[in-house]
Write a protein that holds these residues in place. Sequence first.
Motif, short mmCIF file in Angstrom:
data_model
loop_
_atom_site.label_atom_id
_atom_site.label_comp_id
_atom_site.label_asym_id
_atom_site.label_seq_id
_atom_site.Cartn_x
_atom_site.Cartn_y
_atom_site.Cartn_z
N ASP A 88 6.39 -2.60 23.61
CA ASP A 88 5.66 -1.33 23.61
C ASP A 88 5.91 -0.56 24.90
O ASP A 88 5.91 -1.15 25.99
CB ASP A 88 4.16 -1.58 23.48
N LEU A 89 6.09 0.75 24.76
CA LEU A 89 6.17 1.64 25.92
C LEU A 89 4.75 1.86 26.41
O LEU A 89 3.88 2.32 25.66
CB LEU A 89 6.81 2.96 25.49
N LEU A 90 4.48 1.50 27.67
CA LEU A 90 3.09 1.48 28.14
C LEU A 90 3.01 1.80 29.62
O LEU A 90 3.68 1.17 30.44
CB LEU A 90 2.49 0.10 27.89
N ASP A 91 2.16 2.78 29.96
CA ASP A 91 1.83 3.07 31.34
C ASP A 91 0.45 2.47 31.60
O ASP A 91 -0.55 2.93 31.04
CB ASP A 91 1.79 4.58 31.57
N PRO A 92 0.35 1.44 32.45
CA PRO A 92 -0.94 0.76 32.63
C PRO A 92 -1.99 1.60 33.34
O PRO A 92 -3.16 1.23 33.33
CB PRO A 92 -0.57 -0.47 33.45
N LEU A 93 -1.60 2.73 33.91
CA LEU A 93 -2.58 3.59 34.57
C LEU A 93 -3.33 4.48 33.58
O LEU A 93 -4.51 4.73 33.74
CB LEU A 93 -1.90 4.46 35.62
N THR A 94 -2.64 4.92 32.53
CA THR A 94 -3.21 5.98 31.69
C THR A 94 -3.37 5.61 30.23
O THR A 94 -4.13 6.29 29.51
CB THR A 94 -2.32 7.23 31.76
N GLU A 95 -2.70 4.59 29.74
CA GLU A 95 -2.67 4.35 28.30
C GLU A 95 -3.53 3.14 27.90
O GLU A 95 -3.84 2.27 28.72
CB GLU A 95 -1.22 4.18 27.83
N ASP A 96 -3.89 3.11 26.62
CA ASP A 96 -4.76 2.06 26.08
C ASP A 96 -4.05 0.71 26.18
O ASP A 96 -2.94 0.54 25.67
CB ASP A 96 -5.07 2.38 24.62
N LEU A 97 -4.71 -0.25 26.83
CA LEU A 97 -4.11 -1.57 27.02
C LEU A 97 -4.49 -2.56 25.92
O LEU A 97 -3.99 -3.68 25.90
CB LEU A 97 -4.55 -2.15 28.37
N ALA A 98 -5.37 -2.17 25.00
CA ALA A 98 -5.83 -3.08 23.96
C ALA A 98 -4.66 -3.61 23.14
O ALA A 98 -3.67 -2.91 22.89
CB ALA A 98 -6.83 -2.38 23.05
N ASP A 99 -4.77 -4.86 22.72
CA ASP A 99 -3.71 -5.53 21.99
C ASP A 99 -3.72 -5.07 20.53
O ASP A 99 -4.67 -5.35 19.80
CB ASP A 99 -3.93 -7.05 22.06
N PRO A 100 -2.67 -4.40 20.05
CA PRO A 100 -2.66 -3.94 18.65
C PRO A 100 -2.64 -5.09 17.65
O PRO A 100 -3.02 -4.91 16.50
CB PRO A 100 -1.38 -3.09 18.57
N GLN A 101 -2.21 -6.27 18.09
CA GLN A 101 -2.19 -7.42 17.19
C GLN A 101 -3.54 -8.13 17.12
O GLN A 101 -3.77 -8.92 16.20
CB GLN A 101 -1.11 -8.42 17.63
N ARG A 102 -4.43 -7.86 18.08
CA ARG A 102 -5.73 -8.52 18.10
C ARG A 102 -6.80 -7.51 18.50
O ARG A 102 -7.36 -7.59 19.60
CB ARG A 102 -5.74 -9.71 19.07
N PRO A 103 -7.11 -6.55 17.62
CA PRO A 103 -8.08 -5.52 17.97
C PRO A 103 -9.43 -6.12 18.38
O PRO A 103 -9.95 -7.01 17.72
CB PRO A 103 -8.21 -4.73 16.66
#
Length: 208
Positions: A88-103
Motif C-alpha cells: 500500500d502507498l501510505l504516508d504515516p503522517l497524514t493517511e489512515d493507518l488502519a489495517d484493511p485486512q483486519r478492520p
Amino acid sequence: MSTDLDTVRSYDRVAAEYAAEAAAMPAWVATEIDAFVTELGGSGRVLEIGSGGGRDALELERRGMSVRRTDIAKGFVELLRESGFEADLLDPLTEDLADPQRPGTPYDGIWACACLIHVARADFGTVLGRLAEATRTGGRLHASVREGEGEDVSTHGSAAAPRRYVETYWREPALRSALTDAGWIVSEVRRCVGKPHDRWLSVQASRA
C-alpha cells in the motif's frame, strides 16, 4: 507530507536499483529482527513503514509474522506488487493507518527500520503518536534513526539521474523523550553501525 518531496522522487526513480543495493541483510538489522520477533512471541500482525524492496518483510514472514507492506514512494509499492506482494502507498503522517485486512483490530507491532530518518523533526512526534494509536496495548515497535546532530542532505546518482535525500539525525535523550511523549515505553536504545561511520540508534519499545 512527512517526507521531503525530492526524497520521495529520488526513491521513485531508482526503486529497483535501490532494492538491489539493499538486498543483503545487514547483521545489525538481523539482530533487531530477532529481538522484535522474540518480543512478539513469534506471531502477530505487523505494519511495516518504509518497506522499500521488501527485504525485511520477507524475513519477518519467514519468522512467523504477518506483514502489511507500505511505503510512501510509489516506485517501491509498484515494485513489490510486480513481485507478487500486496503493498500500500501510505504516508504515516497524514493517511489512515488502519489495517484493511483486519478492520477495527490494531497491529501487534510496527516495523520502521531506517525509514523515519526522512521524517522532519517537527513531524516526528506526530508520526510516532499515530503509530502508537494503531498498535494494541503492549504491542512492539522497532524504529531506527541515524545518530547525530541536526539535518543533512545527501546527493547521489548522476546529473542525468540525481538522487537527493533529506535526513534528520537524533541523539538518544531527545529520541527517548519523543517516543515517551508519543505513547511508547522504551525498553532499549542500541547503538548499531552499518557501513563505516554509519551510526544508528535502534529502538525497542512497547505501546503504553
